[in-house]
Scaffold this motif. Structure first.
Motif, PDB file in Angstrom:
ATOM      1  N   PHE A  25       0.829  -1.204   0.000  1.00 62.45           N
ATOM      2  CA  PHE A  25       0.000   0.000   0.000  1.00 62.45           C
ATOM      3  C   PHE A  25       0.865   1.256   0.000  1.00 62.45           C
ATOM      4  O   PHE A  25       0.576   2.216  -0.712  1.00 62.45           O
ATOM      5  CB  PHE A  25      -0.931  -0.007   1.215  1.00 62.45           C
ATOM      6  N   GLN A  26       1.948   1.252   0.758  1.00 61.63           N
ATOM      7  CA  GLN A  26       2.834   2.413   0.792  1.00 61.63           C
ATOM      8  C   GLN A  26       3.465   2.674  -0.564  1.00 61.63           C
ATOM      9  O   GLN A  26       3.716   3.817  -0.950  1.00 61.63           O
ATOM     10  CB  GLN A  26       3.911   2.225   1.865  1.00 61.63           C
ATOM     11  N   LYS A  27       3.713   1.617  -1.321  1.00 61.26           N
ATOM     12  CA  LYS A  27       4.254   1.801  -2.669  1.00 61.26           C
ATOM     13  C   LYS A  27       3.232   2.500  -3.561  1.00 61.26           C
ATOM     14  O   LYS A  27       3.571   3.387  -4.348  1.00 61.26           O
ATOM     15  CB  LYS A  27       4.666   0.447  -3.275  1.00 61.26           C
ATOM     16  N   ILE A  28       1.950   2.115  -3.434  1.00 55.59           N
ATOM     17  CA  ILE A  28       0.895   2.788  -4.195  1.00 55.59           C
ATOM     18  C   ILE A  28       0.803   4.254  -3.782  1.00 55.59           C
ATOM     19  O   ILE A  28       0.765   5.152  -4.616  1.00 55.59           O
ATOM     20  CB  ILE A  28      -0.467   2.098  -3.973  1.00 55.59           C
ATOM     21  N   VAL A  29       0.774   4.485  -2.474  1.00 49.06           N
ATOM     22  CA  VAL A  29       0.631   5.846  -1.950  1.00 49.06           C
ATOM     23  C   VAL A  29       1.768   6.749  -2.422  1.00 49.06           C
ATOM     24  O   VAL A  29       1.569   7.939  -2.684  1.00 49.06           O
ATOM     25  CB  VAL A  29       0.565   5.814  -0.406  1.00 49.06           C
ATOM     26  N   SER A  30       2.961   6.179  -2.553  1.00 44.79           N
ATOM     27  CA  SER A  30       4.108   6.998  -2.938  1.00 44.79           C
ATOM     28  C   SER A  30       3.952   7.584  -4.338  1.00 44.79           C
ATOM     29  O   SER A  30       4.633   8.552  -4.687  1.00 44.79           O
ATOM     30  CB  SER A  30       5.392   6.162  -2.857  1.00 44.79           C
ATOM     31  N   PHE A  31       3.044   7.026  -5.138  1.00 40.69           N
ATOM     32  CA  PHE A  31       2.827   7.535  -6.489  1.00 40.69           C
ATOM     33  C   PHE A  31       1.450   8.169  -6.677  1.00 40.69           C
ATOM     34  O   PHE A  31       1.210   8.803  -7.706  1.00 40.69           O
ATOM     35  CB  PHE A  31       2.993   6.411  -7.518  1.00 40.69           C
ATOM     36  N   ALA A  32       0.539   7.971  -5.730  1.00 42.84           N
ATOM     37  CA  ALA A  32      -0.841   8.458  -5.905  1.00 42.84           C
ATOM     38  C   ALA A  32      -0.998   9.842  -5.292  1.00 42.84           C
ATOM     39  O   ALA A  32      -0.610  10.064  -4.147  1.00 42.84           O
ATOM     40  CB  ALA A  32      -1.820   7.493  -5.244  1.00 42.84           C
ATOM     41  N   CYS A  52      -5.153  -7.473  -7.657  1.00 40.72           N
ATOM     42  CA  CYS A  52      -4.514  -7.764  -8.942  1.00 40.72           C
ATOM     43  C   CYS A  52      -3.075  -8.232  -8.731  1.00 40.72           C
ATOM     44  O   CYS A  52      -2.605  -9.173  -9.375  1.00 40.72           O
ATOM     45  CB  CYS A  52      -4.528  -6.524  -9.846  1.00 40.72           C
ATOM     46  N   TYR A  53      -2.389  -7.567  -7.813  1.00 38.83           N
ATOM     47  CA  TYR A  53      -1.013  -7.967  -7.496  1.00 38.83           C
ATOM     48  C   TYR A  53      -0.979  -9.404  -6.986  1.00 38.83           C
ATOM     49  O   TYR A  53      -0.171 -10.221  -7.437  1.00 38.83           O
ATOM     50  CB  TYR A  53      -0.429  -7.013  -6.455  1.00 38.83           C
ATOM     51  N   HIS A  54      -1.857  -9.720  -6.033  1.00 39.22           N
ATOM     52  CA  HIS A  54      -1.854 -11.059  -5.443  1.00 39.22           C
ATOM     53  C   HIS A  54      -2.279 -12.122  -6.468  1.00 39.22           C
ATOM     54  O   HIS A  54      -1.788 -13.262  -6.421  1.00 39.22           O
ATOM     55  CB  HIS A  54      -2.763 -11.097  -4.220  1.00 39.22           C
ATOM     56  N   LEU A  55      -3.174 -11.762  -7.376  1.00 37.38           N
ATOM     57  CA  LEU A  55      -3.542 -12.706  -8.432  1.00 37.38           C
ATOM     58  C   LEU A  55      -2.351 -12.987  -9.343  1.00 37.38           C
ATOM     59  O   LEU A  55      -2.138 -14.125  -9.766  1.00 37.38           O
ATOM     60  CB  LEU A  55      -4.723 -12.162  -9.248  1.00 37.38           C
ATOM     61  N   CYS A  56      -1.583 -11.949  -9.654  1.00 37.66           N
ATOM     62  CA  CYS A  56      -0.371 -12.164 -10.451  1.00 37.66           C
ATOM     63  C   CYS A  56       0.547 -13.162  -9.763  1.00 37.66           C
ATOM     64  O   CYS A  56       1.148 -14.025 -10.412  1.00 37.66           O
ATOM     65  CB  CYS A  56       0.370 -10.841 -10.668  1.00 37.66           C
ATOM     66  N   VAL A  65       5.622  -7.827 -14.001  1.00 41.19           N
ATOM     67  CA  VAL A  65       4.191  -7.799 -14.313  1.00 41.19           C
ATOM     68  C   VAL A  65       3.376  -7.626 -13.027  1.00 41.19           C
ATOM     69  O   VAL A  65       2.395  -6.875 -12.989  1.00 41.19           O
ATOM     70  CB  VAL A  65       3.766  -9.076 -15.069  1.00 41.19           C
ATOM     71  N   ALA A  66       3.796  -8.308 -11.959  1.00 37.63           N
ATOM     72  CA  ALA A  66       3.108  -8.165 -10.675  1.00 37.63           C
ATOM     73  C   ALA A  66       3.208  -6.729 -10.173  1.00 37.63           C
ATOM     74  O   ALA A  66       2.219  -6.154  -9.696  1.00 37.63           O
ATOM     75  CB  ALA A  66       3.698  -9.129  -9.644  1.00 37.63           C
ATOM     76  N   LEU A  67       4.399  -6.135 -10.290  1.00 40.69           N
ATOM     77  CA  LEU A  67       4.571  -4.743  -9.858  1.00 40.69           C
ATOM     78  C   LEU A  67       3.732  -3.804 -10.721  1.00 40.69           C
ATOM     79  O   LEU A  67       3.098  -2.874 -10.206  1.00 40.69           O
ATOM     80  CB  LEU A  67       6.047  -4.347  -9.930  1.00 40.69           C
ATOM     81  N   ALA A  68       3.717  -4.050 -12.034  1.00 40.82           N
ATOM     82  CA  ALA A  68       2.904  -3.228 -12.932  1.00 40.82           C
ATOM     83  C   ALA A  68       1.413  -3.364 -12.596  1.00 40.82           C
ATOM     84  O   ALA A  68       0.663  -2.392 -12.661  1.00 40.82           O
ATOM     85  CB  ALA A  68       3.153  -3.613 -14.385  1.00 40.82           C
ATOM     86  N   SER A  69       0.988  -4.556 -12.205  1.00 42.41           N
ATOM     87  CA  SER A  69      -0.427  -4.753 -11.859  1.00 42.41           C
ATOM     88  C   SER A  69      -0.786  -3.984 -10.585  1.00 42.41           C
ATOM     89  O   SER A  69      -1.890  -3.459 -10.461  1.00 42.41           O
ATOM     90  CB  SER A  69      -0.738  -6.243 -11.692  1.00 42.41           C
ATOM     91  N   LEU A 103      10.676   2.806 -10.656  1.00 38.71           N
ATOM     92  CA  LEU A 103      10.148   1.501 -11.055  1.00 38.71           C
ATOM     93  C   LEU A 103      10.998   0.792 -12.098  1.00 38.71           C
ATOM     94  O   LEU A 103      10.895  -0.425 -12.256  1.00 38.71           O
ATOM     95  CB  LEU A 103       8.726   1.653 -11.619  1.00 38.71           C
ATOM     96  N   GLY A 104      11.789   1.553 -12.817  1.00 38.80           N
ATOM     97  CA  GLY A 104      12.493   1.005 -13.967  1.00 38.80           C
ATOM     98  C   GLY A 104      11.722   1.325 -15.239  1.00 38.80           C
ATOM     99  O   GLY A 104      10.493   1.448 -15.211  1.00 38.80           O
ATOM    100  N   CYS A 105      12.453   1.451 -16.325  1.00 38.93           N
ATOM    101  CA  CYS A 105      11.836   1.876 -17.589  1.00 38.93           C
ATOM    102  C   CYS A 105      10.778   0.897 -18.079  1.00 38.93           C
ATOM    103  O   CYS A 105       9.718   1.298 -18.551  1.00 38.93           O
ATOM    104  CB  CYS A 105      12.919   2.052 -18.658  1.00 38.93           C
TER     105      CYS A 105
END
Length: 203
Positions: A25-32, A52-56, A65-69, A103-105
């Motif tokens: 969640f903190q990773k999401i917050v850092s960009f939202a 979505c992350y956990h499904l990946c 792909v998991a990080l992108a999700s 995140l990387g290119c």
């Protein structure tokens, strides 16, 4: 009628902000942006991103792909009416450069391309031309929506998922040739389960 996909993946709904979940969640917050629904740990959009992350992970998708999700909607998406949620990150050159740095290119490129995806493209022969990372996000988003409810009765959701079935079957076929993906048959099993669910709910 109980949703069998919920029985299979519904445990993801019970994952609360434990240590691992809090870090995601903190990773999401850092960009939202602060005013974005993604800034709330309890918003439907945040829970969708986490699931979505956990499904990946459940499908053994590659790490990028998991990080992108997890971050697939930080720019908003064409699948949402972004005019109603006008608080996503603007994909300006400066913002994209900042996110690439963290995140990387490649991961940032996946997120950006997904945000701009024209959903009409999914129902054409050009589907196979999309990068497999983008197809993975389409797949996991659709299965997340289908598996997040206990019962399956909302007509608009039923119609949307029914229209996506051919797309999901096509993705499963394409996934057979993707390197780094070890579970194409697990993907097909989920889609076949959804297909059976939609068919039985028609009667």
């Amino acid at each position: 009628m109980i949703n069998p996909l919920f029985l299979r993946y519904g445990y993801l709904n019970s994952l609360h902000l434990a240590r691992r979940e809090a870090a995601l969640f903190q990773k999401i917050v850092s960009f939202a942006p602060y005013c974005c629904p993604l800034h709330s740990s309890t918003s439907l959009l945040t829970r969708h991103s986490l699931r979505c992350y956990h499904l990946c992970r459940a499908f053994s998708f590659p790490d990028n792909v998991a990080l992108a999700s997890l971050l697939h909607n930080i720019y908003g998406t064409n699948f949402l009416n972004n005019s109603k949620i006008a608080c996503f990150i603007v994909p300006s050159l400066a913002n994209r450069s900042y996110i690439r740095y963290h995140l990387g290119c490649k991961t940032e490129s996946i997120v950006h391309e997904y945000s701009r995806l024209n959903c009409e493209l999914l129902f054409t022969s050009k589907l196979s031309e999309l990068p497999h990372e983008i197809l993975s996000l389409i797949f996991v988003n659709t299965i997340e929506i289908a598996s997040s409810v206990y019962s399956f009765s909302e007509a608009h959701c039923h119609a949307k998922l029914s229209s996506y079935l051919p797309v999901l079957f096509s993705i499963c076929e394409l996934a057979r040739s993707w390197s780094g993906y070890s579970t194409p048959y697990q993907l097909l099993s989920a889609v076949e389960c959804l297909s059976s669910l939609l068919t039985s709910s028609d009667h």
